[in-house]
Design a protein around this motif. Structure first.
Motif, PDB file in Angstrom:
ATOM      1  N   VAL A 148       0.889  -1.255   0.093  1.00 60.09           N
ATOM      2  CA  VAL A 148      -0.152  -0.065   0.008  1.00 60.09           C
ATOM      3  C   VAL A 148       0.835   1.275  -0.051  1.00 60.09           C
ATOM      4  O   VAL A 148       0.411   2.125  -0.175  1.00 60.09           O
ATOM      5  CB  VAL A 148      -1.077   0.136   1.233  1.00 60.09           C
ATOM      6  N   ILE A 149       2.028   1.083   0.432  1.00 56.45           N
ATOM      7  CA  ILE A 149       3.144   2.274   0.478  1.00 56.45           C
ATOM      8  C   ILE A 149       4.022   1.934  -1.064  1.00 56.45           C
ATOM      9  O   ILE A 149       4.624   1.047  -1.118  1.00 56.45           O
ATOM     10  CB  ILE A 149       3.842   2.156   1.487  1.00 56.45           C
ATOM     11  N   ARG A 150       4.047   3.224  -1.461  1.00 55.20           N
ATOM     12  CA  ARG A 150       5.246   3.166  -2.610  1.00 55.20           C
ATOM     13  C   ARG A 150       6.310   2.911  -2.449  1.00 55.20           C
ATOM     14  O   ARG A 150       6.877   2.940  -1.349  1.00 55.20           O
ATOM     15  CB  ARG A 150       5.198   4.838  -3.031  1.00 55.20           C
ATOM     16  N   LYS A 151       7.316   1.977  -3.306  1.00 53.54           N
ATOM     17  CA  LYS A 151       8.485   1.589  -3.121  1.00 53.54           C
ATOM     18  C   LYS A 151       9.521   2.544  -3.234  1.00 53.54           C
ATOM     19  O   LYS A 151      10.033   2.711  -4.259  1.00 53.54           O
ATOM     20  CB  LYS A 151       8.581   0.337  -3.790  1.00 53.54           C
ATOM     21  N   ARG A 152       9.848   3.138  -2.081  1.00 58.22           N
ATOM     22  CA  ARG A 152      10.918   4.297  -2.239  1.00 58.22           C
ATOM     23  C   ARG A 152      11.876   4.096  -0.863  1.00 58.22           C
ATOM     24  O   ARG A 152      11.280   3.192  -0.123  1.00 58.22           O
ATOM     25  CB  ARG A 152      10.570   5.832  -2.086  1.00 58.22           C
ATOM     26  N   PRO A 153      12.870   4.598  -0.841  1.00 61.79           N
ATOM     27  CA  PRO A 153      13.668   4.518   0.284  1.00 61.79           C
ATOM     28  C   PRO A 153      12.831   4.974   1.589  1.00 61.79           C
ATOM     29  O   PRO A 153      12.366   5.972   1.526  1.00 61.79           O
ATOM     30  CB  PRO A 153      14.950   5.403   0.284  1.00 61.79           C
ATOM     31  N   VAL A 154      12.635   4.084   2.443  1.00 59.77           N
ATOM     32  CA  VAL A 154      11.753   4.248   3.500  1.00 59.77           C
ATOM     33  C   VAL A 154      12.278   5.663   4.402  1.00 59.77           C
ATOM     34  O   VAL A 154      11.366   6.407   5.102  1.00 59.77           O
ATOM     35  CB  VAL A 154      11.637   2.923   4.623  1.00 59.77           C
ATOM     36  N   ARG A 155      13.513   5.669   4.722  1.00 57.36           N
ATOM     37  CA  ARG A 155      14.058   6.893   5.642  1.00 57.36           C
ATOM     38  C   ARG A 155      13.474   8.165   5.003  1.00 57.36           C
ATOM     39  O   ARG A 155      13.274   9.245   5.613  1.00 57.36           O
ATOM     40  CB  ARG A 155      15.769   6.680   5.580  1.00 57.36           C
ATOM     41  N   GLY A 156      13.680   8.166   3.577  1.00 54.04           N
ATOM     42  CA  GLY A 156      13.155   9.568   3.074  1.00 54.04           C
ATOM     43  C   GLY A 156      11.648   9.834   3.286  1.00 54.04           C
ATOM     44  O   GLY A 156      11.335  10.802   3.633  1.00 54.04           O
ATOM     45  N   GLN A 157      10.978   8.870   2.971  1.00 53.09           N
ATOM     46  CA  GLN A 157       9.565   8.647   3.175  1.00 53.09           C
ATOM     47  C   GLN A 157       9.219   9.197   4.906  1.00 53.09           C
ATOM     48  O   GLN A 157       8.174   9.964   5.025  1.00 53.09           O
ATOM     49  CB  GLN A 157       8.594   7.385   2.972  1.00 53.09           C
ATOM     50  N   ALA A 158       9.976   8.455   5.562  1.00 55.74           N
ATOM     51  CA  ALA A 158       9.725   8.550   7.123  1.00 55.74           C
ATOM     52  C   ALA A 158      10.107  10.260   7.508  1.00 55.74           C
ATOM     53  O   ALA A 158       9.411  10.922   8.065  1.00 55.74           O
ATOM     54  CB  ALA A 158      10.695   7.940   8.042  1.00 55.74           C
TER      55      ALA A 158
ATOM     56  N   SER B 179      22.677  13.134   7.849  1.00 52.85           N
ATOM     57  CA  SER B 179      22.658  11.703   7.303  1.00 52.85           C
ATOM     58  C   SER B 179      23.028  10.680   8.179  1.00 52.85           C
ATOM     59  O   SER B 179      22.217   9.649   8.197  1.00 52.85           O
ATOM     60  CB  SER B 179      23.782  11.685   6.147  1.00 52.85           C
ATOM     61  N   GLU B 180      23.679  10.839   9.497  1.00 51.11           N
ATOM     62  CA  GLU B 180      23.855   9.823  10.435  1.00 51.11           C
ATOM     63  C   GLU B 180      22.794   9.527  10.962  1.00 51.11           C
ATOM     64  O   GLU B 180      22.738   8.310  11.386  1.00 51.11           O
ATOM     65  CB  GLU B 180      24.837  10.419  11.448  1.00 51.11           C
ATOM     66  N   LYS B 181      21.586  10.317  11.130  1.00 45.78           N
ATOM     67  CA  LYS B 181      20.575   9.985  11.804  1.00 45.78           C
ATOM     68  C   LYS B 181      19.344   9.494  10.882  1.00 45.78           C
ATOM     69  O   LYS B 181      18.671   8.510  11.560  1.00 45.78           O
ATOM     70  CB  LYS B 181      20.030  11.226  12.587  1.00 45.78           C
ATOM     71  N   VAL B 182      19.234  10.072   9.798  1.00 39.80           N
ATOM     72  CA  VAL B 182      17.995  10.149   9.111  1.00 39.80           C
ATOM     73  C   VAL B 182      18.086   9.509   7.610  1.00 39.80           C
ATOM     74  O   VAL B 182      17.481   9.331   6.924  1.00 39.80           O
ATOM     75  CB  VAL B 182      17.175  11.483   9.157  1.00 39.80           C
ATOM     76  N   GLY B 183      19.409   9.326   7.428  1.00 35.12           N
ATOM     77  CA  GLY B 183      19.860   8.777   6.055  1.00 35.12           C
ATOM     78  C   GLY B 183      20.150  10.108   5.293  1.00 35.12           C
ATOM     79  O   GLY B 183      19.977  11.063   5.820  1.00 35.12           O
ATOM     80  N   ASP B 184      20.661   9.526   4.197  1.00 36.15           N
ATOM     81  CA  ASP B 184      21.264  10.827   3.154  1.00 36.15           C
ATOM     82  C   ASP B 184      19.954  11.233   2.410  1.00 36.15           C
ATOM     83  O   ASP B 184      19.080  10.702   1.977  1.00 36.15           O
ATOM     84  CB  ASP B 184      22.212   9.946   2.282  1.00 36.15           C
ATOM     85  N   GLY B 185      20.254  12.521   2.036  1.00 36.86           N
ATOM     86  CA  GLY B 185      19.531  13.157   1.190  1.00 36.86           C
ATOM     87  C   GLY B 185      17.884  13.339   1.698  1.00 36.86           C
ATOM     88  O   GLY B 185      16.796  13.182   0.938  1.00 36.86           O
ATOM     89  N   VAL B 187      16.134  15.585   2.786  1.00 34.25           N
ATOM     90  CA  VAL B 187      15.409  16.634   2.496  1.00 34.25           C
ATOM     91  C   VAL B 187      14.868  16.588   1.051  1.00 34.25           C
ATOM     92  O   VAL B 187      13.644  16.821   0.593  1.00 34.25           O
ATOM     93  CB  VAL B 187      16.105  17.983   2.464  1.00 34.25           C
ATOM     94  N   GLU B 188      15.473  16.256   0.080  1.00 36.22           N
ATOM     95  CA  GLU B 188      15.573  15.939  -1.283  1.00 36.22           C
ATOM     96  C   GLU B 188      14.139  14.704  -1.158  1.00 36.22           C
ATOM     97  O   GLU B 188      13.177  14.834  -2.216  1.00 36.22           O
ATOM     98  CB  GLU B 188      16.566  15.301  -2.087  1.00 36.22           C
TER      99      GLU B 188
END
Lengths: 200, 200
Positions: A148-158, B179-185, B187-188
């Motif tokens: 149900v969630i788009r497949k993208r890097p989770v940390r970015g989505q979070a 990056s260390e905490k939340v992953g790289d990029g 914001v993007e």
DNA sequence: ACCTGAACACCGTTCAAGT
DNA sequence: ACCTGAACACCGTTCAAGT
């Protein structure tokens, strides 16, 4: 339980009493203002006594902020535990719990993200400050697995989720999302837009 | 230009000098700390002089915050003016300008949304504080008209944009998006998710 | 009309001294 | 080991008095 129960000396545990009193002052007065001398006054000790337990004012506030992060994490975990519903409802329940936490504890929430503690012992390097983030990651991972969630890097989505929730909470505390200014149901609309961005 | 040029009396225009000095103090010291007495010291007047121009400390800070909102609005309007590109690029340029403003003026940005001014003369009821919001609304309306933005109530979409940008800015100032905490990029990635939610 | 100086009631922090 | 009291160097704010 202890057979040698000589608590009534002065406090027994002043450190604990100070934290407790500070938290009370924080919740009763939304207007952020806090003096070390008043917390000592309320705790019934001299204004120098807190210095036996905290090196300075910011150290005490940093501790309070960490407790705030713990409470936020617990609020989200409580939602996570009640997993008797589908992932979408869980997502909305989580978001609502986050927003409710901020609105219920405005001064505490502001302290947690205030930045007056940044010069101190960089609070945000403490892993306890990121517990809530991990919970969101977990939810998103389950969502991706369930399709149900788009497949993208989770940390970015979070990060997107956190920024949206944090932003809504802050603007809400500032009174910037009132209907007169920004239109009706701004929070709900914003959450819907976030969902559209996450859904596959 | 003036033939009667008796500036060197004491200041000529203390009110202006105070605002100017406050702004300098704010930008030079990221650590939010500001005393009325020091601004008077730097302006070369007695510590009571500012009270001839501002009723109290928060009144001065509220004025500074309003100037901050003006500057933010100008930063976004500058992007809007350079409309030699498509709407998507304009959107990203706008977001980047917003984030850059916050990072370039951390103390000012925090003051604008700080909440220590809420008890004062509720700054956020001032229409100047919403200029930036109107610019976002305009961009979204053009996007909907051009068919690249999903057809939904614009004010809700604008709230989503604002909350996302505000949240990213704040978390970024707190150092929570490293990056260390939340992953790289992070914001993007967050901006991409927001776009997915807005795009039709 | 605008500014100064002294004054008041507060802070945060330190430190000798008390128990 | 933990707490108090006085002390120091600061604040924000007010107000008579100066120019």
């Amino acid at each position: 339980m202890k057979d040698t129960a000589e608590r009534p000396y002065h406090h027994g545990d002043l450190r604990h009493a100070i934290i407790e009193t500070t938290m009370e002052m924080l919740t009763e007065d939304g207007n952020w203002q806090f003096t070390l001398r008043e917390v000592a006054r309320r705790a019934g000790v001299s204004h120098a006594a807190p210095y036996r337990h905290f090196p300075d004012k910011t150290a005490l506030l940093a501790e309070i902020a960490l407790i705030g992060f713990d409470r936020l994490q617990n609020a989200l975990r409580a939602v996570q535990a009640k997993s008797d519903r589908d992932l979408t409802s869980e997502f909305f329940a989580m978001a609502e719990a986050y927003l409710r936490f901020g609105r219920a504890n405005p001064a505490l929430y502001r302290l947690m993200f205030g930045g007056e503690l940044a010069p101190a012992g960089d609070l945000h390097l403490n892993p306890r400050a990121l517990g809530a983030f991990e919970i969101v990651i977990d939810l998103l991972e389950r969502g991706q697995a369930a399709g149900v969630i788009r497949k993208r890097p989770v940390r970015g989505q979070a990060a997107a989720c956190w920024a949206q929730l944090h932003g809504l909470t802050m603007l809400s505390l500032d009174g910037l999302l009132l209907s007169e200014k920004v239109g009706d149901g701004a929070v709900e609309a914003a959450m819907e837009t976030l969902c559209d961005g996450l859904a596959s």
